[in-house]
Design a protein around this motif. Structure first.
Motif, PDB file in Angstrom:
ATOM      1  N   SER A  41       5.287   2.773  -3.632  1.00 39.09           N
ATOM      2  CA  SER A  41       6.326   2.111  -2.866  1.00 39.09           C
ATOM      3  C   SER A  41       6.390   0.627  -3.217  1.00 39.09           C
ATOM      4  O   SER A  41       5.437   0.034  -3.689  1.00 39.09           O
ATOM      5  CB  SER A  41       6.135   2.333  -1.372  1.00 39.09           C
ATOM      6  OG  SER A  41       4.768   2.397  -1.077  1.00 39.09           O
ATOM      7  N   GLY A  43       6.487  -2.147  -1.549  1.00 40.52           N
ATOM      8  CA  GLY A  43       5.705  -3.180  -0.876  1.00 40.52           C
ATOM      9  C   GLY A  43       4.409  -3.540  -1.576  1.00 40.52           C
ATOM     10  O   GLY A  43       4.073  -4.710  -1.734  1.00 40.52           O
ATOM     11  N   CYS A  44       3.675  -2.516  -2.020  1.00 42.60           N
ATOM     12  CA  CYS A  44       2.383  -2.780  -2.659  1.00 42.60           C
ATOM     13  C   CYS A  44       2.551  -3.767  -3.799  1.00 42.60           C
ATOM     14  O   CYS A  44       1.829  -4.751  -3.896  1.00 42.60           O
ATOM     15  CB  CYS A  44       1.783  -1.503  -3.214  1.00 42.60           C
ATOM     16  SG  CYS A  44       1.644  -0.174  -2.026  1.00 42.60           S
ATOM     17  N   TYR A  47       3.330  -7.333  -2.648  1.00 43.61           N
ATOM     18  CA  TYR A  47       2.151  -8.015  -2.109  1.00 43.61           C
ATOM     19  C   TYR A  47       1.198  -8.452  -3.212  1.00 43.61           C
ATOM     20  O   TYR A  47       0.650  -9.543  -3.185  1.00 43.61           O
ATOM     21  CB  TYR A  47       1.405  -7.114  -1.136  1.00 43.61           C
ATOM     22  CG  TYR A  47       1.980  -7.151   0.258  1.00 43.61           C
ATOM     23  CD1 TYR A  47       2.309  -8.366   0.853  1.00 43.61           C
ATOM     24  CD2 TYR A  47       2.176  -5.994   0.983  1.00 43.61           C
ATOM     25  CE1 TYR A  47       2.829  -8.411   2.127  1.00 43.61           C
ATOM     26  CE2 TYR A  47       2.704  -6.026   2.264  1.00 43.61           C
ATOM     27  CZ  TYR A  47       3.025  -7.236   2.829  1.00 43.61           C
ATOM     28  OH  TYR A  47       3.538  -7.279   4.091  1.00 43.61           O
TER      29      TYR A  47
ATOM     30  N   CYS B  44       7.980  -4.445   2.101  1.00 44.75           N
ATOM     31  CA  CYS B  44       8.106  -3.095   2.641  1.00 44.75           C
ATOM     32  C   CYS B  44       8.339  -3.094   4.147  1.00 44.75           C
ATOM     33  O   CYS B  44       8.375  -4.124   4.795  1.00 44.75           O
ATOM     34  CB  CYS B  44       6.868  -2.271   2.305  1.00 44.75           C
ATOM     35  SG  CYS B  44       5.343  -2.983   2.953  1.00 44.75           S
ATOM     36  N   TYR B  46       6.358  -2.100   6.501  1.00 42.32           N
ATOM     37  CA  TYR B  46       5.195  -2.664   7.185  1.00 42.32           C
ATOM     38  C   TYR B  46       5.271  -4.190   7.209  1.00 42.32           C
ATOM     39  O   TYR B  46       4.996  -4.829   8.218  1.00 42.32           O
ATOM     40  CB  TYR B  46       3.898  -2.184   6.508  1.00 42.32           C
ATOM     41  CG  TYR B  46       2.713  -3.059   6.795  1.00 42.32           C
ATOM     42  CD1 TYR B  46       2.167  -3.134   8.071  1.00 42.32           C
ATOM     43  CD2 TYR B  46       2.140  -3.838   5.785  1.00 42.32           C
ATOM     44  CE1 TYR B  46       1.089  -3.965   8.343  1.00 42.32           C
ATOM     45  CE2 TYR B  46       1.072  -4.673   6.050  1.00 42.32           C
ATOM     46  CZ  TYR B  46       0.548  -4.732   7.325  1.00 42.32           C
ATOM     47  OH  TYR B  46      -0.508  -5.566   7.580  1.00 42.32           O
ATOM     48  N   CYS B  69      -3.435  -3.042   2.009  1.00 44.41           N
ATOM     49  CA  CYS B  69      -2.288  -3.471   2.817  1.00 44.41           C
ATOM     50  C   CYS B  69      -2.712  -4.541   3.820  1.00 44.41           C
ATOM     51  O   CYS B  69      -1.980  -5.487   4.077  1.00 44.41           O
ATOM     52  CB  CYS B  69      -1.667  -2.303   3.564  1.00 44.41           C
ATOM     53  SG  CYS B  69      -1.450  -0.805   2.612  1.00 44.41           S
ATOM     54  N   CYS B 130       2.085   3.408   4.269  1.00 41.36           N
ATOM     55  CA  CYS B 130       2.740   4.492   3.534  1.00 41.36           C
ATOM     56  C   CYS B 130       2.064   5.856   3.639  1.00 41.36           C
ATOM     57  O   CYS B 130       2.704   6.848   3.912  1.00 41.36           O
ATOM     58  CB  CYS B 130       2.860   4.118   2.069  1.00 41.36           C
ATOM     59  SG  CYS B 130       4.243   3.025   1.792  1.00 41.36           S
TER      60      CYS B 130
END
Ligand code: SF4
Ligand code: SF4
Lengths: 465, 468
Positions: A41, A43-44, A47, B44, B46, B69, B130
């Motif tokens: 995904s 986001g990872c 970040y 994302c 989150y 995360c 996720c």
């Protein structure tokens, strides 16, 4: 007295490590013209890019296959293939790395199969693609780093004629450190393949025009030739065999492996230089002799100050070991030595290293910062050495932090910190000693006043310091 | 709007997400999933949820998932607290391979137990990441059971990262907040007399004390802030959110959903406001005063605006003279921020030549389009190569963005403004307007650029010399 603890706990409170794919990105950044796709995904990868960009202050372009709900349910094959298309179009890379995230691993993506299919479909037989399975839950960023590096070599290495070059495997050091190691190798007239080499790519000089993929990095052809080398020097004493790049070259091609510590501290640097002399037969040039002499001078100049240090050392295993050794050499005895992952090799090495240590020292495996803080407070540490995430030691416990390693996100210049070789060690020591001195100057007047003027020496504040 | 030329892009699918403002009417595409492999700058779900909830100071923020995360989001925001600082800790269930195979519910239960015991909090937010959705942990059930057992409110935040983008996270956060507010529903008219001249302030996260600045202004005009969502908020304060007679919404992208819900459930109306820039701040204060329709409040408001404006106008003028004619590029998270920035730049004489957001909404892009000059490039979910291309083409002198964009600007020899949740100085209110102008000046007019020579300079040296 050594005390060892591995923590079993249900909560990780302020983590001391990051996840596998993040570490996996770094070696790719040290390979010529390479690009990375994180399969998972969005986001990872964002970040991780943010984290890396903050440390190096460099644009960190890493693609994500941006798996959405559909991809998660029906598989991410088409997303990954599209990512290849788009990355090739925009970046025209010479090599592509594919790393997975927790999500891709959990839904069981077979990146190897998808990749070879893609290459066939597009007729891209010449484009090397390196797949690395790096579930975030499977290990630390350090493990991700070495695994990715090993996979790069596995993918590119070819059985070649024997040659006299030496492979040098670099752990997660600062670009400045890598440049210093290269300078030492040049001075020693060592022909070598240094891998990975992000000394330029992650610390590029300001230049125009801007290029999306930075110049520099280990050449693919050089990596291909690594199996023919006379030896491999790997700064990876703490690396497990299963992910060790040097071990692979030894087992697969018979290249003798010399696992050495990061050349930081006088003994570690001596060891590195002796090994180079032994392998090449070249003498130690005078300027390095001089640098050694200056380091000795520096050590003597500051030994009394350093003796007052009670250090907390934390970070990646390889760094932790090198710092611990440097501290031990200088009488700056550690009281807490910690790493976020589980490293049996580090624990073994520390046991030997710290056997000279007469005071109390705590070795924390799989530690988080709440444990490191608690212990540091308990044993009255007065200096910390490690990356920026240890900043609460200063904020909450008043223990000054000498920033070292990765990530350094609350100060500038993490990429420029020099700590290896005789010169680097000298600079490192000065940073540490001066931090101790600053703390001393800030406090001793009021401490003495409290102890001897206000309390007539009853409070013993002075001795607790 | 005229579509930018197709050959500008190597990735054709991105074409519709980029526009150059012109005469033709055409819609910009937005609000869709990112295209695979284009190096999107987005985060994302989150991340969005965490942005909104993180400032709740006395809550335990527990991230249910693998350690990464939580590691990447530990104390990365500049929200300040006047009380507890528990929110600055990063808690993770640190799931390992074994948990992924056998499920993480047990570990989560134990984690909550440990935290409840150790910190004795009133509130625990449990964020889903996720893989939680995929391995099938029943967050709702675990939280419910734990709530009962440990006598602490445990609220699950459905923020699995892949199901949408940051905006979906805002919504998940608002849902979590709604569960906190009590009573759950009210009789119509119940609060009519009870509610005083007190308001809730939505969409300010107290970065560098911004909530405090606005609270002070409101106090000066005779209005109390009941609770801010969520800057410097606490469990107890949030619970009592229904005591306000008005909600004012600053960051609409993250909070409009909550405002609508509170209107629907509790009959609390809302006003959109913005405290970024002098004109917006003044306008918003007047709007609030007008809502209460109270002469005394209105008088005090005018007085405050007059005083504050006199204080800052000379300074702003100083910067304006030195900055007029510069060109700005903007790439930020949401539409609200982008729109405010256009106005803020106007106040100091700067034109916007490129503007984009990660998650702007259609209405916001329309507003943006109405505000900018012809020829300005507008883009949704941009990537580094697009940013580079358009900033260079348009001759931008500076970029406003977040941590990831900063090194790109610097490598291009371009000034940069940090406009993220990490910032250490307030940009709100009259004082914020001065800070903003000062920051722009400090980066655009720094002498370092005089030494940056060579081809493709964002602003050639001779031209710069004249302007300064
Ligand atoms: S796993 Fe999901 S929730 Fe965690 S950082 Fe990645 S995208 Fe975000
Ligand atoms: S731990 Fe896993 S899910 Fe979290 S950021 Fe790392 S790869 Fe992504």
């Amino acid at each position: 007295m050594q005390k060892e603890a591995t923590y079993c706990r249900n909560v990780n409170e302020n983590p001391c490590n990051m996840c596998m794919p993040m570490g996996g990105i770094l070696p790719f950044k040290g390979v010529e013209k390479s690009m990375v796709i994180i399969h998972g995904s969005q986001g990872c990868s964002t970040y991780m890019r943010r984290h890396i960009a903050e440390h190096f202050n460099e644009p960190i372009d890493v693609a994500s296959s941006s798996l959405n709900e559909k991809g998660t349910i029906y598989g991410g094959e088409s997303s990954l293939k599209k990512s290849f298309d788009n990355v090739i179009k925009v970046y025209n890379p010479g090599l592509i790395g594919v790393l997975t995230t927790c999500l891709a691993e959990t839904i069981g993506e077979d990146i190897e199969r998808i990749t070879s299919e893609y290459i066939k479909e597009r007729g891209l037989g010449d484009l090397p693609v390196v797949t690395v399975s790096t579930p975030g839950y499977g290990g630390t960023h350090t493990e991700g780093y070495f695994l990715a590096l090993r996979r790069i070599i596995v993918r590119l290495a070819r059985r070649t004629e024997k040659h006299s070059k030496i492979n040098v495997i670099i752990p997660n050091l600062s670009p400045a450190d890598i440049r210093e190691i290269k300078r030492i190798l040049r001075l020693m007239k060592v022909e070598c393949t240094l891998c990975p080499d992000f000394s330029d790519t992650l610390d590029r000089p300001f230049a125009r025009p801007y290029t999306k993929v930075p110049e520099g990095g280990t050449k693919l052809a050089d990596i291909a030739g690594m199996p023919g080398a006379a030896a491999t020097i790997q700064m990876g004493l703490t690396v497990e065999d299963s992910i060790s790049p040097g071990r692979y070259l030894e087992a697969g091609f018979g290249v003798p492996l010399y696992d050495v510590p990061i050349p930081m501290g006088i003994e570690n640097t001596d060891l590195f230089l002796n090994l180079l002399q032994q392998l090449t037969g070249n003498p130690l040039p005078e300027c390095l002799e001089q640098e050694r002499g200056r380091l000795l001078d520096c050590m003597i100049d500051s030994h009394k100050y350093n003796f007052q240090g009670r250090s907390v050392i934390f970070g990646e295993p390889e760094n932790v070991y090198a710092i611990t050794r440097t501290c031990m050499e200088n009488g700056l005895f550690p009281v807490v030595v910690a790493t976020g992952g589980k490293s049996n090799k580090l624990a073994e090495l520390l046991k030997i290293e710290l056997s000279e240590h007469h005071g109390e020292v705590h070795i924390l495996n799989e530690a988080d910062f709440s444990q490191i803080r608690e212990k540091s407070r308990e044993v009255a540490a007065n200096i910390a050495i490690g990356h920026s995430d240890g900043r609460y030691l200063t904020e909450r416990e008043g223990i000054p932090l000498v920033r070292h390693g990765f990530p350094i996100h609350d100060r500038v210049g993490g990429q420029r910190l020099l700590s290896v070789g005789y010169v680097g060690t000298t600079m490192f020591l000065d940073r540490v000693t001066n931090t101790l001195l600053e703390n001393k100057y800030n406090n001793y007047r009021s401490l003495m006043y409290q102890e001897f003027y206000q309390n007539n020496g009853d409070a013993n504040i002075y001795f607790k310091e | 709007m005229e579509k930018a030329k197709a050959d500008n892009f190597s990735i054709t699918e991105r074409k519709d997400f980029i526009l150059t403002k012109g005469r033709q009417k055409d819609q910009l595409r937005c609000g869709e999933d990112s295209i695979a492999g284009v190096v999107s700058q987005r985060a994302c779900v989150y991340c969005g949820a965490r942005v909104v909830l993180n400032p709740v100071t006395d809550a335990v923020h527990l991230v249910h998932g693998p350690v990464g995360c939580a590691s990447y989001t530990w104390d990365i925001r500049g929200s300040l607290s006047s009380g507890s600082d528990l929110y600055r800790f990063s808690f993770s269930t640190d799931l390992k391979e074994h948990d992924v195979i056998f499920g993480g519910e047990k570990k989560l239960t134990l984690a909550i137990a440990e935290l409840a015991q150790k910190y004795n909090p009133k509130l625990i937010f449990v964020y889903s990441t996720c893989i939680i959705g995929v391995i099938g942990d029943d967050l709702e059930a675990v939280c419910k059971a734990a709530s009962k057992k440990y006598k602490v409110e445990v609220i699950p935040v459905q923020s699995s990262g892949f199901a949408g983008n940051k905006s979906a996270g805002y919504r998940a956060a608002c849902d979590a907040l709604l569960r906190l507010i009590e009573p759950k529903t009210i009789e119509p008219g119940f609060y009519k007399e009870k509610r005083k001249k007190s308001i809730n302030y939505l969409g300010d996260f107290n970065l560098a004390g911004e909530v405090w600045i606005i609270k002070n202004y409101l106090k000066q005009i005779g209005i109390d802030v009941n609770v801010a969502f969520t800057g410097d908020s606490s469990y107890e304060a949030l619970k009592k959110a229904t005591g306000a007679s008005l909600n004012i919404v600053q960051c609409a992208g993250s909070m409009i959903y909550l405002a609508n819900k509170m209107d629907e459930l509790y009959g609390i109306p809302y006003l959109n406001v913005s405290f970024l820039g002098i004109e917006d701040t003044a306008g918003s204060l007047r709007k609030i005063a007008k809502f209460f329709n109270d002469l005394e409040i209105m008088r005090k408001t005018e007085e405050l605006i007059k005083n504050e404006k006199t204080k800052v106008s000379a300074v702003i003028q100083f910067y304006r003279e030195r900055l007029t004619g510069k060109k700005a590029a903007i790439y930020v998270g949401g539409g609200f921020k982008a729109i405010s920035l256009i106005k803020q730049f106007k106040e100091i004489g700067i034109d916007v030549v490129m503007i984009g957001t990660q998650t702007g909404r259609r209405e916001e892009y329309e507003t943006i389009n109405d505000m900018v000059d012809d020829g300005t490039v507008i883009l949704d979910d941009a990537n580094p190569s697009e940013l580079e291309k358009f900033m260079m083409e348009k001759g931008a002198h500076l970029l406003v963005g977040g941590v990831k964009e900063r090194p790109l600007a610097y490598k291009l020899g371009m000034a940069f403004i940090d406009h993220n949740h990490d910032r250490k100085h307030p940009l709100s209110g009259f004082v914020g307007a001065v800070n903003f102008a000062e920051e722009v000046y400090s980066t655009v007019c720094s002498p370092v650029w005089n030494y940056v020579t060579g081809t493709g300079a964002a602003f050639p040296a001779p031209q710069r010399a004249k302007i300064i």
